[in-house]
Every structure is written in structure tokens, then in C-alpha cells.
Motif scaffolding. Structure first.
Motif, PDB file in Angstrom:
ATOM      1  N   UNK A 156     -24.546  31.894  63.693  1.00 34.86           N
ATOM      2  CA  UNK A 156     -24.022  30.870  62.778  1.00 34.86           C
ATOM      3  C   UNK A 156     -24.313  29.519  63.428  1.00 34.86           C
ATOM      4  N   UNK A 157     -25.129  28.725  62.791  1.00 30.15           N
ATOM      5  CA  UNK A 157     -25.502  27.415  63.341  1.00 30.15           C
ATOM      6  C   UNK A 157     -24.694  26.299  62.673  1.00 30.15           C
ATOM      7  N   UNK A 159     -25.617  24.179  60.612  1.00 31.76           N
ATOM      8  CA  UNK A 159     -25.933  24.022  59.187  1.00 31.76           C
ATOM      9  C   UNK A 159     -25.854  25.339  58.419  1.00 31.76           C
ATOM     10  N   UNK A 160     -25.208  26.340  59.035  1.00 30.18           N
ATOM     11  CA  UNK A 160     -25.045  27.626  58.352  1.00 30.18           C
ATOM     12  C   UNK A 160     -25.742  28.742  59.101  1.00 30.18           C
ATOM     13  N   UNK A 161     -25.741  29.951  58.517  1.00 30.90           N
ATOM     14  CA  UNK A 161     -26.366  31.076  59.213  1.00 30.90           C
ATOM     15  C   UNK A 161     -27.871  30.854  59.368  1.00 30.90           C
ATOM     16  N   UNK A 162     -28.442  31.473  60.393  1.00 25.07           N
ATOM     17  CA  UNK A 162     -29.870  31.315  60.663  1.00 25.07           C
ATOM     18  C   UNK A 162     -30.687  31.943  59.523  1.00 25.07           C
ATOM     19  N   UNK A 163     -31.063  31.113  58.555  1.00 25.26           N
ATOM     20  CA  UNK A 163     -31.671  31.615  57.316  1.00 25.26           C
ATOM     21  C   UNK A 163     -33.056  32.220  57.557  1.00 25.26           C
ATOM     22  N   UNK A 164     -33.807  31.683  58.506  1.00 20.63           N
ATOM     23  CA  UNK A 164     -35.147  32.240  58.756  1.00 20.63           C
ATOM     24  C   UNK A 164     -35.027  33.656  59.313  1.00 20.63           C
ATOM     25  N   UNK A 165     -34.082  33.816  60.201  1.00 17.17           N
ATOM     26  CA  UNK A 165     -33.866  35.140  60.785  1.00 17.17           C
ATOM     27  C   UNK A 165     -33.413  36.134  59.699  1.00 17.17           C
ATOM     28  N   UNK A 166     -32.529  35.656  58.837  1.00 19.27           N
ATOM     29  CA  UNK A 166     -32.028  36.531  57.771  1.00 19.27           C
ATOM     30  C   UNK A 166     -33.177  36.909  56.834  1.00 19.27           C
ATOM     31  N   UNK A 190     -16.047  26.061  61.862  1.00 20.26           N
ATOM     32  CA  UNK A 190     -15.852  24.835  61.091  1.00 20.26           C
ATOM     33  C   UNK A 190     -17.146  24.292  60.508  1.00 20.26           C
ATOM     34  N   UNK A 191     -18.240  25.019  60.718  1.00 26.86           N
ATOM     35  CA  UNK A 191     -19.534  24.535  60.224  1.00 26.86           C
ATOM     36  C   UNK A 191     -19.679  24.744  58.717  1.00 26.86           C
ATOM     37  N   UNK A 192     -20.575  23.944  58.129  1.00 26.86           N
ATOM     38  CA  UNK A 192     -20.778  23.985  56.676  1.00 26.86           C
ATOM     39  C   UNK A 192     -22.246  24.249  56.360  1.00 26.86           C
ATOM     40  N   UNK A 193     -22.468  25.146  55.419  1.00 28.77           N
ATOM     41  CA  UNK A 193     -23.837  25.501  55.024  1.00 28.77           C
ATOM     42  C   UNK A 193     -24.498  24.310  54.323  1.00 28.77           C
ATOM     43  N   UNK A 194     -25.692  23.960  54.797  1.00 28.49           N
ATOM     44  CA  UNK A 194     -26.413  22.844  54.177  1.00 28.49           C
ATOM     45  C   UNK A 194     -27.112  23.320  52.899  1.00 28.49           C
TER      46      UNK A 194
END
Ligand code: PLP
Length: 422
Positions: A156-157, A159-166, A190-194
Motif C-alpha cells: 500500500x503506497x 497514492x494507493x495499492x501498487x497498481x502495476x504490481x496488481x 491514512x493514505x488515499x487512492x489517487x
């Protein structure tokens, strides 16, 4: 000076100081608890007027809320929350008090019946896997585990979960049926998905035709500052990406009104809503519309909810500020920990030196400070690096948060010193 840069003698002196600080901490006989991600009594008091509502029982459209029916939930309450969650009223249902129950129901219906786009019930597959961004919400993981669903972790980064990895994982593996995400002020980071990450997640090709994103927007409205972060409009994005049935959005008033007597919401494509109501209609003739009505009367409109959330922030923001201040004062110079500085939600995620999180939690326990067990924010309770600790400062009074955090800092320092002295 960073702890790793200390000479052997300096480290020995540091350890002597930390041991005596810890002994002093232990001698105080504290009994403090930073484990509970619950609203404090002071926050619950903000909604006490609900106990006198509703004043009547007839809804705006003439519905007698005391009777059966209205599986969608009461329209006037759905109108308020449709605006707040950024969805169409027709695509939002209001149900019982727990969004976790809705997530459980959706998962069970997928397992037993299949989703709208499934070839067969998920239980008919040889194997089912879910993507789990970590650190994440422990109950998401225990729910999957209760059904034997395999969990594949991704980071979880900010800006949200690691989308490339997913995207790389789901492209060829049809057994990956879904993923969790807490898109706004995530638990525990506390992070928010961009917008960019969301766009990737909604558009990525998936080997499973019925891949679902469990979009758990539990903290959508839980701002801690004047920055009122807007959640991604996930349903529109899904529709425009050609995958309208991929996301299912969940939310609730658990941390807005009463955690035990609020209202939970589900939003999704029209087809998904039809699917959900068809199945829920087997177990209920209608939700608690009296509770819906009293919530609608209490808030009046979306601005009523916004104003109410600002009162929550007034109570809990100082507690988050205390966590930030004490961790900075006590730990920053030693370079042995990192932590999040959330602008919303309920948690702070603390990363200590790898290999020391369990030791910190143990030291804290022995000093009378209860911390969430190390590893709780990972599937099966196992943090491979043993570095993450979830801090929940909302429930105890401010003075207790301050004392507890000072104690936690002492434990982090001692555990780091022990580790480096090995
Ligand atoms: N989702 C997340 C991310 C949470 O942190 C929590 C509670 O801590 C819940 C859901 C529970 O929601 P509810 O009370 O609506 O079941």
C-alpha cells in the motif's frame, strides 16, 4: 545522530539510558490502551439526539417506516449519502448497521451464486485468491481466511495499492477474483487512492472475467484537517473504463453516529445492485427504516453530515497531533522509525526497525500499554518484516494518548537499541 552510526561505547551509554527510562516507565503501573479503533464516548455523545428520534414514522414519500419493505433503504437517507459518497441515489442501498456484514454478504453470494459476470459460483473454482494491500484492515483478511481464500499481498503506497504490481498479477491468473482497497484515509496508513491508481485498477485487464474490487470507503468523510479529500468517483470511472461491474463500494455511519447502531451503505452498478438485492431479499424483507429515518432527521442534509464530521475532527485531531508531536520529539533524531501523518481516518501506521515490532509491543504490554499485536495489519497476522505497528488514538482521552505515546517511544528506543547491540 542516527542510532546505527553510534560507536559501541555510545550505543552502550544509550542502552543504559533507555533501560533506566524503561524501568521508570514500568514502575508507573500504567493501564493504557491504544488498540481500539473506536470512537470515544465524547464522539458518541455528538449523536445523542438520535436517541430521541425519529419524531414520527412516516417518510417523505409516505412510507410507513415501521412496516416491512423498502429493501433499498429509505430514500431521504440515501439522497444525503449519495451526495456525500458521489454516487447516484439509484445505485446506493442503505441497510443494517455494519458495512462489514455487507462485505461478508457480497463475498458469500459470490461464493454460492457467482457474481453477475461469473461463469460459475466462486466456490466451484479450484482455487480463489484475493489481492490484499498491506498494511491493511485485519478484518478484511480474517474474512477471506474464514473461507479459505488465499491472500496475495501488495504494498500500500501513499497514492494507493501498487497498481502495476496488481495489474501484472491479475493479467494471467484467473484464480484472482478480487481485491480489497480502503480508498480514502486507509486503515491503517491514512493514505488515499489517487485518480491515476484508481484508473489503472478499473481499466486493467483481468484473467478472471468477474474480478471485483471491494472498495471499502469506511473513512470517506473522516477528515482530520481542513483538507476535505475527495474520494475517486469509482463507479463512473468503472463505467467509462468498460468495467462497470468491477467495483462494489461500501461505507457506513459507524464512526459518524453510533458504531453499534448506525447505517451501512453499498453502492455499485445498476446490475450489481439488482444482484445484491435479489440475494439480500432471501434473508430480509427490508432493513431498519426507522433507524434510517432518524438518521435522515438528525442530519437533515449532506451539509449536516459535513458539519457533524467537523465536530468529530475537533475532538480527535488533537490526539493525532499528540502522536505526531511525541514521535517526532522522541524518535526523529535517531532514525529508527517512520510513521504516517494522516489527514483523515482513524489510525497511524508506525514502522519501527525491521525485526523489532513484536518486541516493542511486548515491552509496551509489560509497561501496561496495550498496543495492537504486531503483524495485525497483515494476512494471517504475519508481518514478514516484523516492523509495523498500528496505533489507534481516537478512543482514550488526550492525556492518556500523550502518556501512552511517550511510553511507546521509550519502548521503540529500547527495542532498537537491543537489536543494534546484538
Ligand atoms: N472497514 C474498515 C476499513 C474499517 O476500519 C472498519 C472498522 O474499523 C470497518 C470497515 C467496519 O465497518 P462497520 O462498522 O460499518 O462494519
Amino acid at each position: 545522530m542516527a542510532l546505527v552510526d553510534l560507536s559501541a561505547e555510545e550505543l552502550a551509554a544509550f542502552m543504559t539510558a533507555q533501560k533506566s527510562a524503561y524501568d521508570e516507565l514500568k514502575s508507573r503501573g500504567l493501564k493504557l490502551d491504544l488498540t481500539r479503533g473506536k470512537p470515544s464516548a465524547q464522539q458518541l455523545d455528538l449523536s445523542n439526539e438520535l436517541l430521541k428520534l425519529p419524531t414520527g414514522y412516516v417518510a417523505a414519500d409516505g412510507t410507513d417506516t415501521r412496516n416491512y419493505g423498502g429493501l433499498h433503504g429509505l430514500t431521504e437517507l440515501r439522497e444525503i449519502f449519495a451526495e456525500l459518497l458521489g454516487v447516484n441515489v439509484d445505485q446506493l442501498v442503505a441497510q443494517g448497521n455494519s458495512s462489514l456484514t455487507l462485505m461478508h454478504q457480497v463475498l458469500v453470494d459470490c461464493l454460492l451464486h457467482g457474481a453477475v459476470d461469473s461463469e460459475r459460483p466462486w466456490s466451484g473454482e479450484d482455487k480463489i485468491k484475493f489481492i490484499c494491500p498491506v498494511p491493511g484492515y485485519d478484518r478484511h483478511f480474517s474474512l477471506l481466511n474464514s473461507f479459505g481464500i488465499e491472500m496475495v499481498t501488495v504494498p500500500m503506497n501513499a497514492d494507493g495499492p501498487d497498481a502495476d504490481k496488481i495489474a501484472a498479477l491479475v493479467k494471467d491468473d484467473a484464480s484472482i477474483k478480487g481485491m480489497w482497497v480502503v480508498p480514502t484515509y486507509a486503515n491503517p496508513t491514512g493514505d488515499t487512492v489517487s485518480q491515476e491508481v484508481a484508473a489503472k485498477l478499473l481499466a486493467m485487464p483481468t484473467a478472471a472475467p468477474d474480478f471485483k474490487i471491494f472498495w471499502d470507503n469506511a473513512y470517506a468523510l473522516h477528515h482530520l484537517t481542513d483538507v476535505e479529500t475527495k474520494s475517486v468517483d469509482v463507479l463512473s470511472l468503472a463505467a467509462s473504463s468498460g468495467n462497470p461491474n468491477r467495483p462494489i463500494l461500501f461505507a457506513s455511519t459507524s464512526k459518524i453516529t453510533f458504531a453499534g447502531a448506525g447505517v451501512a451503505f453499498l453502492a455499485a452498478s445498476t446490475e450489481n445492485i439488482g444482484w445484491f438485492l435479489k440475494h439480500v431479499g432471501m434473508s430480509s424483507i427490508g432493513p431498519d427504516k426507522v433507524n434510517h429515518l432518524r438518521h435522515a432527521e438528525f442530519f437533515k442534509d449532506a451539509d449536516g453530515v459535513r458539519a457533524h464530521m467537523r465536530k468529530h475532527a475537533e475532538i480527535i485531531a488533537p490526539k493525532f497531533e499528540a502522536v505526531e508531536r511525541i514521535l517526532t520529539e522522541r524518535l526523529a533524531e535517531h532514525d529508527i522509525a517512520e510513521w504516517t501523518k494522516p489527514i483523515g481516518g482513524y489510525f497511524v501506521s508506525l514502522d519501527v526497525l525491521p525485526g523489532t515490532a513484536s518486541r516493542v509491543v511486548q515491552l509496551a504490554k509489560e509497561a501496561g500499554i496495550a498496543l495492537t499485536p504486531a503483524g495485525s495489519s497483515f494476512p494471517l497476522g504475519t508481518d514478514p518484516d516484523d516492523e509495523n505497528i498500528r496505533l489507534a488514538p481516537t478512543m482514550p482521552p488526550l492525556e492518556e494518548v500523550e502518556v501512552a505515546m511517550d511510553g511507546v517511544a521509550t519502548c521503540v528506543l529500547l527495542a532498537a537499541g537491543e537489536y543494534l547491540s546484538k
